[in-house]
Design a protein around this motif. Structure first.
Motif, PDB file in Angstrom:
ATOM      1  N   ASP A  87      21.565  35.779  36.765  1.00 35.20           N
ATOM      2  CA  ASP A  87      22.434  34.343  36.577  1.00 35.20           C
ATOM      3  C   ASP A  87      23.559  34.480  35.408  1.00 35.20           C
ATOM      4  OD1 ASP A  87      20.926  33.241  38.474  1.00 35.20           O
ATOM      5  OD2 ASP A  87      19.605  31.955  37.135  1.00 35.20           O
ATOM      6  N   ARG A  88      23.348  35.236  34.404  1.00 33.38           N
ATOM      7  CA  ARG A  88      24.157  35.581  33.435  1.00 33.38           C
ATOM      8  C   ARG A  88      25.303  36.592  33.759  1.00 33.38           C
ATOM      9  NH1 ARG A  88      19.434  36.032  30.074  1.00 33.38           N
ATOM     10  NH2 ARG A  88      19.803  38.285  30.377  1.00 33.38           N
ATOM     11  N   THR A  89      25.136  37.071  35.021  1.00 34.50           N
ATOM     12  CA  THR A  89      26.314  38.069  35.431  1.00 34.50           C
ATOM     13  C   THR A  89      27.153  37.627  36.634  1.00 34.50           C
ATOM     14  OG1 THR A  89      24.610  39.866  34.744  1.00 34.50           O
ATOM     15  CG2 THR A  89      26.425  40.446  35.960  1.00 34.50           C
ATOM     16  N   PRO A  90      28.131  37.174  36.415  1.00 27.70           N
ATOM     17  CA  PRO A  90      28.947  36.652  37.579  1.00 27.70           C
ATOM     18  C   PRO A  90      29.110  37.492  38.639  1.00 27.70           C
ATOM     19  CG  PRO A  90      30.018  36.290  35.262  1.00 27.70           C
ATOM     20  CD  PRO A  90      29.013  37.126  34.896  1.00 27.70           C
ATOM     21  N   SER A  91      29.300  38.674  38.480  1.00 27.42           N
ATOM     22  CA  SER A  91      29.337  39.594  39.787  1.00 27.42           C
ATOM     23  C   SER A  91      28.428  39.516  40.518  1.00 27.42           C
ATOM     24  CB  SER A  91      29.478  40.860  39.422  1.00 27.42           C
ATOM     25  OG  SER A  91      28.476  41.435  38.558  1.00 27.42           O
ATOM     26  N   LEU A  92      27.073  39.179  40.118  1.00 29.51           N
ATOM     27  CA  LEU A  92      25.566  39.164  40.977  1.00 29.51           C
ATOM     28  C   LEU A  92      25.598  37.724  41.451  1.00 29.51           C
ATOM     29  CD1 LEU A  92      23.549  41.335  38.586  1.00 29.51           C
ATOM     30  CD2 LEU A  92      24.998  41.876  40.664  1.00 29.51           C
ATOM     31  N   ASN A  93      26.765  36.818  41.428  1.00 29.06           N
ATOM     32  CA  ASN A  93      26.448  35.443  41.750  1.00 29.06           C
ATOM     33  C   ASN A  93      26.067  35.197  43.315  1.00 29.06           C
ATOM     34  OD1 ASN A  93      26.775  32.398  41.680  1.00 29.06           O
ATOM     35  ND2 ASN A  93      28.452  33.015  43.316  1.00 29.06           N
ATOM     36  N   GLY A  94      24.837  34.284  43.545  1.00 28.39           N
ATOM     37  CA  GLY A  94      24.088  34.244  44.777  1.00 28.39           C
ATOM     38  C   GLY A  94      22.969  35.279  44.937  1.00 28.39           C
ATOM     39  N   MET A  95      22.707  36.227  44.097  1.00 32.32           N
ATOM     40  CA  MET A  95      21.463  37.190  44.214  1.00 32.32           C
ATOM     41  C   MET A  95      20.195  36.471  43.689  1.00 32.32           C
ATOM     42  SD  MET A  95      20.778  40.953  42.516  1.00 32.32           S
ATOM     43  CE  MET A  95      22.206  41.874  43.623  1.00 32.32           C
ATOM     44  N   HIS A  96      19.078  36.611  44.388  1.00 31.19           N
ATOM     45  CA  HIS A  96      17.809  36.477  43.789  1.00 31.19           C
ATOM     46  C   HIS A  96      17.057  37.517  43.416  1.00 31.19           C
ATOM     47  CE1 HIS A  96      19.203  32.743  45.960  1.00 31.19           C
ATOM     48  NE2 HIS A  96      18.662  32.099  45.162  1.00 31.19           N
ATOM     49  N   ALA A  97      15.961  37.142  42.512  1.00 30.34           N
ATOM     50  CA  ALA A  97      15.169  38.539  42.371  1.00 30.34           C
ATOM     51  C   ALA A  97      14.135  38.901  43.066  1.00 30.34           C
ATOM     52  CB  ALA A  97      14.462  37.786  40.846  1.00 30.34           C
ATOM     53  N   PHE A  98      13.719  38.098  43.835  1.00 27.86           N
ATOM     54  CA  PHE A  98      12.404  38.649  44.588  1.00 27.86           C
ATOM     55  C   PHE A  98      12.084  37.880  45.899  1.00 27.86           C
ATOM     56  CE2 PHE A  98       7.715  38.458  45.453  1.00 27.86           C
ATOM     57  CZ  PHE A  98       7.583  39.829  45.576  1.00 27.86           C
ATOM     58  N   ALA A  99      11.576  38.529  46.895  1.00 23.86           N
ATOM     59  CA  ALA A  99      11.075  37.880  48.067  1.00 23.86           C
ATOM     60  C   ALA A  99      10.077  38.321  48.825  1.00 23.86           C
ATOM     61  CB  ALA A  99      12.078  37.359  49.201  1.00 23.86           C
ATOM     62  N   SER A 100       9.153  37.714  49.468  1.00 20.07           N
ATOM     63  CA  SER A 100       8.054  38.372  50.374  1.00 20.07           C
ATOM     64  C   SER A 100       7.692  37.428  51.348  1.00 20.07           C
ATOM     65  CB  SER A 100       6.910  38.864  49.444  1.00 20.07           C
ATOM     66  OG  SER A 100       5.808  39.663  50.141  1.00 20.07           O
ATOM     67  N   ARG A 101       6.826  37.938  52.387  1.00 22.80           N
ATOM     68  CA  ARG A 101       6.669  37.168  53.740  1.00 22.80           C
ATOM     69  C   ARG A 101       6.011  36.103  53.207  1.00 22.80           C
ATOM     70  NH1 ARG A 101       5.260  41.539  58.388  1.00 22.80           N
ATOM     71  NH2 ARG A 101       6.735  43.198  57.746  1.00 22.80           N
ATOM     72  N   THR A 102       6.458  34.811  53.801  1.00 25.90           N
ATOM     73  CA  THR A 102       5.558  33.447  53.649  1.00 25.90           C
ATOM     74  C   THR A 102       5.311  32.844  55.033  1.00 25.90           C
ATOM     75  OG1 THR A 102       7.735  32.691  53.686  1.00 25.90           O
ATOM     76  CG2 THR A 102       6.865  33.201  51.488  1.00 25.90           C
ATOM     77  N   LEU A 103       6.099  33.095  56.159  1.00 23.98           N
ATOM     78  CA  LEU A 103       6.185  32.679  57.449  1.00 23.98           C
ATOM     79  C   LEU A 103       4.599  32.703  58.006  1.00 23.98           C
ATOM     80  CD1 LEU A 103       9.278  33.082  59.262  1.00 23.98           C
ATOM     81  CD2 LEU A 103       8.289  31.060  58.402  1.00 23.98           C
ATOM     82  N   PRO A 104       3.882  31.723  58.513  1.00 23.23           N
ATOM     83  CA  PRO A 104       2.562  31.876  59.258  1.00 23.23           C
ATOM     84  C   PRO A 104       2.764  32.861  60.265  1.00 23.23           C
ATOM     85  CG  PRO A 104       3.283  29.694  59.438  1.00 23.23           C
ATOM     86  CD  PRO A 104       4.346  30.618  58.967  1.00 23.23           C
ATOM     87  N   GLY A 105       1.946  33.486  60.948  1.00 25.85           N
ATOM     88  CA  GLY A 105       1.748  34.016  62.257  1.00 25.85           C
ATOM     89  C   GLY A 105       1.577  35.543  62.103  1.00 25.85           C
ATOM     90  N   ALA A 106       0.985  35.971  63.411  1.00 25.37           N
ATOM     91  CA  ALA A 106       0.461  37.565  63.474  1.00 25.37           C
ATOM     92  C   ALA A 106       1.621  38.398  62.963  1.00 25.37           C
ATOM     93  CB  ALA A 106       0.011  38.047  65.033  1.00 25.37           C
ATOM     94  N   GLY A 107       1.063  39.238  62.060  1.00 21.96           N
ATOM     95  CA  GLY A 107       1.786  40.376  61.398  1.00 21.96           C
ATOM     96  C   GLY A 107       2.993  39.781  60.449  1.00 21.96           C
ATOM     97  N   LEU A 108       2.752  38.796  59.985  1.00 15.66           N
ATOM     98  CA  LEU A 108       3.701  37.974  58.885  1.00 15.66           C
ATOM     99  C   LEU A 108       3.096  37.906  57.694  1.00 15.66           C
ATOM    100  CD1 LEU A 108       5.576  35.530  61.277  1.00 15.66           C
ATOM    101  CD2 LEU A 108       6.206  37.467  60.540  1.00 15.66           C
TER     102      LEU A 108
END
Length: 454
Positions: free
Chosen positions: A198-219
Motif C-alpha cells: 500500500d505504500r508503493t504506488p507502482s503496486l497499486n491494486g495488489m493484495h498480499a495473499f489468497a487461498s481457496r474459499t469456495l465450497p465444493g468438491a476439490g475446492l
C-alpha cells in the motif's frame, strides 16, 4: 522459443501440434515388447477434465492413434460438468466412456459400486504390458497410494500435485520479509506485506495473499484439511466417528479464516475460484497464495507470465503438530462397463509411461520421478520450488477422509459448506458442533444403507 500468442488460435494449435510431432517418434513406445496394434481398428472414448495436464495430453493423442491403430474420442469438460457426466455414465452403466479421469475423492464410491476395474490383471498380462519397460516403480509411491483401495490399484496417475506456498520472491527481498515457517508467521507476513504494498504506488491494486474459499468438491477442502491436520484436528477418527467438533478444529479454522479474509486479501476473497487466484498471481495482482504445485507450468516462461522470473515456492507452513499438505493425483481408470478394455488399458499405459510423461512435463506435473530428476529440476530454475517438490514427493499424505472413503462425497459436502459459512462470519464453535452432529448422523445412515445393499 516459438511465440504463439499473436497467432490466430487455429494457426497456433497447428504449429504447436507440428512441433509436438517433431519432438516425438513412435520408436520410444515401440521399445516395449508388446504388440501395440493388437487392438487396431477399435475405438475408445476418453473423458477428461479441462485441467492443463489433460489439455497438454490432447495434442499427442494422434501419436497414440498412429502407434496402435485405435481411434480416440477425447471429451474434455469443465470440472463440475466432468464430475456430473462421469457419475451419470457410471451409475447408469452406459459404458459411454472407456477411460475415465479419477481422483481420490471419488475413487471410494467408484470402487465400492464396482464401476472401475482393478488394474493389476492388466499389468500382469505380458501380452498387454511390458513391466520392465513401463517401470511402475518409477511412479511416486505417494501418487500411487492415491490410486489404491485396500492395496489394490484402480487407476494410474499421470499428474501429481499438492497445495504449496507460491510467493513473489522479488517483493519479499524488496521489503526484507522472511518466508513464513508457521501459520502465525504467515498471518503476520500477510499484514506486513500488504502495508508495504500500500505504500508503493507502482503496486497499486495488489493484495498480499489468497487461498481457496469456495465450497465444493476439490475446492476449499483441499487447502483447509492440511491446516486442520497441522493443528492436530481430524474430521473422522479410525472408528469412523466424527471428531470435527474439537478445539483443534476450531483453532485451525480460525487461523484459515483469518488468512483468507480481512486486511491483505482481495475484497471478494470469499468468491474466488482457484482459477481466479491463479490468474491474479500470474498477472502480478497477488503477492502470495496457496496454489497447486503443478501451477508452475503456467508461470515459468516469459511467454506465459509477466512474473515468470520473480516467483518462488515453499511448503505450506507448519502447525503446532506437523507440516502437512493434500496430495492429489489426476489418474486414469477403466470403466467396468467398457467394451474395449484392452484398448483402454493400452491408452492408459501409453499416457502414463515415462516417454509420454516427458512430453507432458511442459503442461502437467508428472508423478514419474525420473522425469523430474533428469529434466524438470533443471528446467525449472527455482531452488525453493525444486526443494518443495522433493518434500511433496517424500511427505505428502492424504487425509483419512480423502483416502478412498466411500463417504467422502457426503461428508465432504458438509464440511465444505461449514468452512464457507465460517469464512462469511458464522460462529466457529457453533458451526463445527452442528457439522459434527450432521457428520455422525450421515455416517450412521450410510453404514445402514451399505449393510442393506450387502
Amino acid at each position: 522459443m516459438l511465440k504463439l500468442k499473436n497467432l490466430p488460435l487455429s494457426v497456433a494449435l497447428l504449429v504447436f501440434c507440428q512441433c509436438s510431432f517433431a519432438s516425438a517418434t513412435l520408436q520410444h513406445w515401440q521399445q516395449a515388447t508388446i504388440n501395440w496394434r493388437s487392438e487396431a481398428g477399435s475405438h475408445i472414448n476418453i473423458l477428461a477434465d479441462e485441467q492443463p495436464a489433460f489439455m497438454a495430453l490432447k495434442p499427442y493423442i494422434p501419436l497414440f492413434e498412429k502407434l496402435t491403430g485405435i481411434s480416440v474420442g477425447f471429451h474434455a469438460l469443465e470440472q463440475s460438468q466432468m464430475r456430473a457426466r462421469r457419475h451419470q455414465d457410471l451409475s447408469e452403466a452406459t459404458g459411454l466412456y472407456d477411460v475415465l479421469p479419477m481422483g481420490i475423492t471419488f475413487l471410494g464410491e467408484a470402487q465400492s459400486q464396482g464401476w472401475v476395474d482393478p488394474l493389476q490383471p492388466y499389468i500382469e498380462n505380458p501380452r498387454l504390458t511390458d513391466k520392465a519397460w513401463y517401470q511402475l516403480e518409477d511412479i511416486s509411491e505417494r501418487s500411487l497410494a492415491l490410486c489404491k483401495i485396500d492395496d489394490t490399484l484402480y487407476s494410474l496417475p499421470f499428474d501429481f500435485s499438492a497445495p504449496i506456498y507460491f510467493y513473489r520472491k522479488d517483493l519479499f527481498e524488496r521489503f526484507n520479509l522472511e518466508v513464513p515457517n508457521t501459520y502465525e508467521q504467515l498471518q503476520a507476513t500477510k499484514i506486513k506485506l500488504q502495508k508495504a504494498i500500500d505504500r508503493t504506488p507502482s503496486l497499486n491494486g495488489m493484495h498480499a495473499f489468497a487461498s481457496r474459499t469456495l465450497p465444493g468438491a476439490g475446492l476449499n477442502t483441499w487447502t483447509v484439511l492440511p491446516i486442520m491436520r497441522a493443528y492436530g484436528a481430524e474430521v473422522i477418527n479410525k472408528q469412523g466417528q466424527s471428531v470435527f467438533g474439537s478445539p483443534q478444529t476450531a483453532k485451525s479454522l480460525q487461523v484459515y479464516r483469518d488468512l483468507v479474509t480481512g486486511f491483505g486479501t482481495p475484497d471478494n476473497s470469499r468468491l474466488l475460484h482457484f482459477y481466479e487466484i491463479r490468474r491474479l498471481f500470474k498477472e502480478g495482482q497477488l503477492a502470495s497464495a496457496f496454489l497447486a504445485s503443478h501451477f508452475y507450468n503456467e508461470i515459468d516462461t516469459a511467454e506465459e507470465s509477466d512474473i515468470w522470473n520473480k516467483w518462488e515456492a515453499a511448503p505450506l507452513p507448519a502447525g503446532p503438530i506437523a507440516r502437512e499438505t493434500s496430495p492429489w493425483a489426476w489418474a486414469f481408470a477403466i470403466n467396468s462397463k467398457s467394451n474395449e478394455k484392452h484398448a483402454a488399458w493400452l491408452f492408459i499405459q501409453w499416457a502414463t509411461s515415462e516417454q509420454t510423461a516427458a512430453l507432458l512435463s511442459t503442461g502437467g506435473s508428472p508423478p514419474r520421478q525420473k522425469v523430474w530428476h533428469e529434466k524438470l529440476f533443471t528446467l525449472v530454475n527455482k531452488p525453493g520450488f525444486n526443494k518443495t517438490m522433493l518434500w511433496v514427493f517424500d511427505h505428502a499424505t492424504p487425509d483419512r477422509l480423502q483416502s478412498g472413503m466411500v463417504e467422502f462425497p457426503v461428508i465432504g459436502k458438509i464440511i465444505s459448506q461449514t468452512f464457507s459459512q465460517i469464512f462469511y462470519g458464522a460462529d466457529i464453535k457453533q458451526s463445527i458442533k452442528a457439522a459434527d452432529e450432521k457428520i455422525n448422523t450421515n455416517m450412521q445412515a450410510l453404514k445402514v444403507r451399505s449393510n442393506i445393499q450387502q
